[in-house]
Scaffold this motif. Sequence first.
Motif, PDB file in Angstrom:
ATOM      1  N   ARG A 173      17.792 -37.507  -1.548  1.00 49.39           N
ATOM      2  CA  ARG A 173      18.249 -38.256  -2.731  1.00 49.39           C
ATOM      3  C   ARG A 173      17.085 -38.549  -3.677  1.00 49.39           C
ATOM      4  NH1 ARG A 173      21.502 -40.985   1.150  1.00 49.39           N
ATOM      5  NH2 ARG A 173      19.944 -42.666   1.300  1.00 49.39           N
ATOM      6  N   ALA A 174      15.961 -38.961  -3.102  1.00 53.35           N
ATOM      7  CA  ALA A 174      14.793 -39.257  -3.925  1.00 53.35           C
ATOM      8  C   ALA A 174      14.267 -37.991  -4.607  1.00 53.35           C
ATOM      9  CB  ALA A 174      13.704 -39.897  -3.075  1.00 53.35           C
ATOM     10  N   LEU A 175      14.252 -36.885  -3.863  1.00 55.42           N
ATOM     11  CA  LEU A 175      13.783 -35.623  -4.426  1.00 55.42           C
ATOM     12  C   LEU A 175      14.713 -35.156  -5.545  1.00 55.42           C
ATOM     13  CD1 LEU A 175      11.861 -33.232  -4.416  1.00 55.42           C
ATOM     14  CD2 LEU A 175      13.151 -32.261  -2.495  1.00 55.42           C
ATOM     15  N   ALA A 176      16.019 -35.268  -5.328  1.00 54.68           N
ATOM     16  CA  ALA A 176      16.986 -34.865  -6.353  1.00 54.68           C
ATOM     17  C   ALA A 176      16.828 -35.713  -7.614  1.00 54.68           C
ATOM     18  CB  ALA A 176      18.406 -34.983  -5.813  1.00 54.68           C
ATOM     19  N   LYS A 177      16.605 -37.003  -7.439  1.00 54.17           N
ATOM     20  CA  LYS A 177      16.401 -37.887  -8.596  1.00 54.17           C
ATOM     21  C   LYS A 177      15.208 -37.442  -9.416  1.00 54.17           C
ATOM     22  CE  LYS A 177      15.731 -42.764  -9.835  1.00 54.17           C
ATOM     23  NZ  LYS A 177      15.596 -44.153  -9.302  1.00 54.17           N
ATOM     24  N   TRP A 178      14.121 -37.085  -8.726  1.00 52.54           N
ATOM     25  CA  TRP A 178      12.930 -36.599  -9.427  1.00 52.54           C
ATOM     26  C   TRP A 178      13.206 -35.268 -10.124  1.00 52.54           C
ATOM     27  CZ3 TRP A 178       9.584 -32.382  -7.945  1.00 52.54           C
ATOM     28  CH2 TRP A 178       8.432 -32.283  -8.730  1.00 52.54           C
ATOM     29  N   LEU A 179      13.902 -34.370  -9.446  1.00 55.54           N
ATOM     30  CA  LEU A 179      14.224 -33.079 -10.045  1.00 55.54           C
ATOM     31  C   LEU A 179      15.072 -33.256 -11.302  1.00 55.54           C
ATOM     32  CD1 LEU A 179      15.012 -31.089  -6.771  1.00 55.54           C
ATOM     33  CD2 LEU A 179      13.060 -30.723  -8.290  1.00 55.54           C
ATOM     34  N   PHE A 180      16.011 -34.190 -11.282  1.00 54.30           N
ATOM     35  CA  PHE A 180      16.826 -34.466 -12.458  1.00 54.30           C
ATOM     36  C   PHE A 180      15.965 -34.955 -13.625  1.00 54.30           C
ATOM     37  CE2 PHE A 180      20.978 -34.650 -10.115  1.00 54.30           C
ATOM     38  CZ  PHE A 180      21.679 -33.844 -11.008  1.00 54.30           C
ATOM     39  N   SER A 181      14.871 -35.669 -13.310  1.00 52.79           N
ATOM     40  CA  SER A 181      14.037 -36.244 -14.363  1.00 52.79           C
ATOM     41  C   SER A 181      13.152 -35.215 -15.057  1.00 52.79           C
ATOM     42  CB  SER A 181      13.150 -37.348 -13.772  1.00 52.79           C
ATOM     43  OG  SER A 181      12.081 -36.812 -12.996  1.00 52.79           O
ATOM     44  N   LEU A 182      13.030 -34.025 -14.478  1.00 53.00           N
ATOM     45  CA  LEU A 182      12.174 -32.992 -15.063  1.00 53.00           C
ATOM     46  C   LEU A 182      12.805 -32.410 -16.318  1.00 53.00           C
ATOM     47  CD1 LEU A 182      11.204 -30.982 -11.832  1.00 53.00           C
ATOM     48  CD2 LEU A 182       9.853 -32.764 -12.975  1.00 53.00           C
ATOM     49  N   SER A 183      11.971 -32.111 -17.302  1.00 56.38           N
ATOM     50  CA  SER A 183      12.454 -31.370 -18.468  1.00 56.38           C
ATOM     51  C   SER A 183      12.823 -29.970 -18.014  1.00 56.38           C
ATOM     52  CB  SER A 183      11.374 -31.327 -19.547  1.00 56.38           C
ATOM     53  OG  SER A 183      11.049 -32.629 -19.997  1.00 56.38           O
ATOM     54  N   LYS A 184      13.929 -29.457 -18.522  1.00 57.39           N
ATOM     55  CA  LYS A 184      14.454 -28.168 -18.081  1.00 57.39           C
ATOM     56  C   LYS A 184      14.329 -27.135 -19.199  1.00 57.39           C
ATOM     57  CE  LYS A 184      16.147 -30.234 -14.311  1.00 57.39           C
ATOM     58  NZ  LYS A 184      15.926 -31.629 -14.679  1.00 57.39           N
ATOM     59  N   PRO A 185      14.219 -25.853 -18.809  1.00 58.37           N
ATOM     60  CA  PRO A 185      14.045 -25.342 -17.439  1.00 58.37           C
ATOM     61  C   PRO A 185      12.643 -25.634 -16.925  1.00 58.37           C
ATOM     62  CG  PRO A 185      13.881 -23.542 -18.993  1.00 58.37           C
ATOM     63  CD  PRO A 185      14.253 -24.752 -19.804  1.00 58.37           C
ATOM     64  N   ALA A 186      12.536 -25.867 -15.626  1.00 61.19           N
ATOM     65  CA  ALA A 186      11.258 -26.233 -15.020  1.00 61.19           C
ATOM     66  C   ALA A 186      10.820 -25.166 -14.028  1.00 61.19           C
ATOM     67  CB  ALA A 186      11.374 -27.582 -14.309  1.00 61.19           C
ATOM     68  N   GLY A 187       9.540 -24.854 -14.049  1.00 64.35           N
ATOM     69  CA  GLY A 187       8.941 -23.973 -13.060  1.00 64.35           C
ATOM     70  C   GLY A 187       8.202 -24.818 -12.039  1.00 64.35           C
ATOM     71  N   LEU A 188       8.614 -24.740 -10.784  1.00 70.95           N
ATOM     72  CA  LEU A 188       8.080 -25.629  -9.759  1.00 70.95           C
ATOM     73  C   LEU A 188       7.378 -24.849  -8.656  1.00 70.95           C
ATOM     74  CD1 LEU A 188       9.820 -28.697  -8.182  1.00 70.95           C
ATOM     75  CD2 LEU A 188       8.921 -26.903  -6.676  1.00 70.95           C
ATOM     76  N   MET A 189       6.200 -25.322  -8.304  1.00 72.00           N
ATOM     77  CA  MET A 189       5.506 -24.787  -7.131  1.00 72.00           C
ATOM     78  C   MET A 189       5.557 -25.824  -6.019  1.00 72.00           C
ATOM     79  SD  MET A 189       1.513 -23.665  -6.541  1.00 72.00           S
ATOM     80  CE  MET A 189       0.981 -23.121  -4.896  1.00 72.00           C
ATOM     81  N   ALA A 190       5.977 -25.405  -4.823  1.00 70.93           N
ATOM     82  CA  ALA A 190       5.927 -26.268  -3.641  1.00 70.93           C
ATOM     83  C   ALA A 190       4.716 -25.875  -2.809  1.00 70.93           C
ATOM     84  CB  ALA A 190       7.205 -26.120  -2.824  1.00 70.93           C
ATOM     85  N   GLU A 191       4.175 -26.834  -2.069  1.00 73.07           N
ATOM     86  CA  GLU A 191       2.942 -26.572  -1.322  1.00 73.07           C
ATOM     87  C   GLU A 191       3.105 -25.456  -0.298  1.00 73.07           C
ATOM     88  OE1 GLU A 191       1.917 -30.219   0.677  1.00 73.07           O
ATOM     89  OE2 GLU A 191       3.254 -29.812   2.364  1.00 73.07           O
TER      90      GLU A 191
END
Length: 229
Positions: A173-191
């Motif tokens: 839920r916390a991760l989804a909330k943060w993802l929603f807050s990103l300006s779109k489209p977003a390019g994301l790198m995970a560790e």
Amino acid sequence: MPSDLRHVVLIYDATRAYDRKVMTGIAAFLLEGVAWSVYIEETVLKDQRLPALGSWRGDGIIANFDDPRVVRAVLAANKPTVAFGSGYGWYDPTSRIPYFFTNNQGIARIAADHLLDHGFRNFAYYGGDRTRINGWSVEREEAFSARVGERGYSCRVYRDSRPGGRNWAASQRALAKWLFSLSKPAGLMAENDKRARLVLEACRGAGLQVPKEVAVIGVDNDEVLCHLS
């Protein structure tokens, strides 16, 4: 017994994609016909056990140095050793033991360039809380942010400590909330691929489209996790 036969022990964590790929490289070397007799210890962390290196009369050791028990046992054996790991385990850089680890800056630059080349202008990085042993994630985060910064863009960063287990629902839920807050489209790198899969699951649960709204890059090419994603 051939006089040139060398006895080598391999100590690694079979649950980690990085370790398995190191072993794949060693396997390729063995296929060239070298005279090695290999003892494999692949469940050190799971079983809390190590081979009896003190009484072992072998010739050399290849070991992951991310676990302090492994390091202590290998050093006590006093055998020729090659170490590998995350770069932030218990390896002593003042020792004479050869050590190799990933080029985290290079990994992050490749990820950033890929997203930039595909036209993304909003960027994010997802990793874990900073600890003694996850400096590799910090290096990737900083290099990824710096690379997109060179092109005039900023990078949002999100870290959490234990995203799985009993905290799964709350973490998602916390991760989804943060993802929603990103300006779109977003390019994301995970560790790594584990974190990338968590992002994909959060996107799935929140109805965010991948890669149209959030494009995700992981690290390690963990084939099982990639198929499960």
